[in-house]
Design a protein around this motif. Sequence first.
Motif, PDB file in Angstrom:
ATOM      1  N   VAL A  81       0.842  -1.193   0.000  1.00 21.24           N
ATOM      2  CA  VAL A  81       0.000   0.000   0.000  1.00 21.24           C
ATOM      3  C   VAL A  81       0.881   1.249   0.000  1.00 21.24           C
ATOM      4  N   ALA A  82       1.935   1.248   0.801  1.00 21.65           N
ATOM      5  CA  ALA A  82       2.880   2.374   0.812  1.00 21.65           C
ATOM      6  C   ALA A  82       3.539   2.517  -0.562  1.00 21.65           C
ATOM      7  N   MET A  84       2.194   1.674  -3.429  1.00 16.13           N
ATOM      8  CA  MET A  84       1.166   2.234  -4.310  1.00 16.13           C
ATOM      9  C   MET A  84       1.070   3.754  -4.124  1.00 16.13           C
ATOM     10  N   GLU A  85       1.065   4.178  -2.870  1.00 22.39           N
ATOM     11  CA  GLU A  85       0.964   5.610  -2.577  1.00 22.39           C
ATOM     12  C   GLU A  85       2.191   6.361  -3.085  1.00 22.39           C
ATOM     13  N   HIS A  86       3.354   5.753  -2.969  1.00 28.96           N
ATOM     14  CA  HIS A  86       4.594   6.412  -3.385  1.00 28.96           C
ATOM     15  C   HIS A  86       4.750   6.464  -4.911  1.00 28.96           C
ATOM     16  N   TYR A  87       4.543   5.322  -5.569  1.00 28.46           N
ATOM     17  CA  TYR A  87       4.794   5.244  -7.011  1.00 28.46           C
ATOM     18  C   TYR A  87       3.568   5.555  -7.870  1.00 28.46           C
ATOM     19  N   GLN A  88       2.372   5.526  -7.268  1.00 32.26           N
ATOM     20  CA  GLN A  88       1.132   5.840  -7.985  1.00 32.26           C
ATOM     21  C   GLN A  88       0.862   4.915  -9.176  1.00 32.26           C
ATOM     22  N   ASP A  90      -0.979   1.858 -11.370  1.00 33.49           N
ATOM     23  CA  ASP A  90      -2.375   1.469 -11.522  1.00 33.49           C
ATOM     24  C   ASP A  90      -2.569  -0.044 -11.600  1.00 33.49           C
ATOM     25  N   THR A 107      -4.451  -6.159   1.024  1.00 36.90           N
ATOM     26  CA  THR A 107      -3.890  -5.231   0.042  1.00 36.90           C
ATOM     27  C   THR A 107      -4.802  -5.110  -1.172  1.00 36.90           C
ATOM     28  N   ASN A 114      -8.813   2.044  -4.505  1.00 33.52           N
ATOM     29  CA  ASN A 114      -8.005   3.084  -5.153  1.00 33.52           C
ATOM     30  C   ASN A 114      -7.876   2.874  -6.658  1.00 33.52           C
TER      31      ASN A 114
END
Length: 143
Positions: A81-82, A84-88, A90, A107, A114
């Motif tokens: 999840v971290a 995903m938030e960092h690299y954005q 899809d 996850t 998202n």
Amino acid sequence: MKKYKLGYTSGVFDLFHIGHLNILKKAKEQCEHLIVAVSTDELVQSYKNKTPVIPFEERLEIVESITFVDEVVAQMNRDKVAAMEHYQFDVMFVGSDWKGNALFTETEQIFKANDVDVVYFPYTSNTSSTLLTEVLNKIAQPH
């Protein structure tokens, strides 16, 4: 036009083999840009209680040299999840051996909320780094 813009996958990539190559190739077929996170030696030691055969810097270099890979980063924790938030990204690509694993069940729910997909690729059961290590250990045993 590929289905996804930014893809992500991660792994140890120790004793690099055809299963690793297949995941990277199939992932790149589905995304414009592929980020590959390579686990550090310390991370692998923390959850597998063993140090990879090939040192982190060498595994990083091996993965960087693969034409299907656009970007290589160090994976210092298993928090997807971290990531995903960092690299954005899809989409995250994962081997099917992780399907149903508690680490990925939660996850997947967060990713879905998202609009991030999880794509599972078939696990290469006849070749694995664990199997290769076992064979090497048998060969190294004194007779």
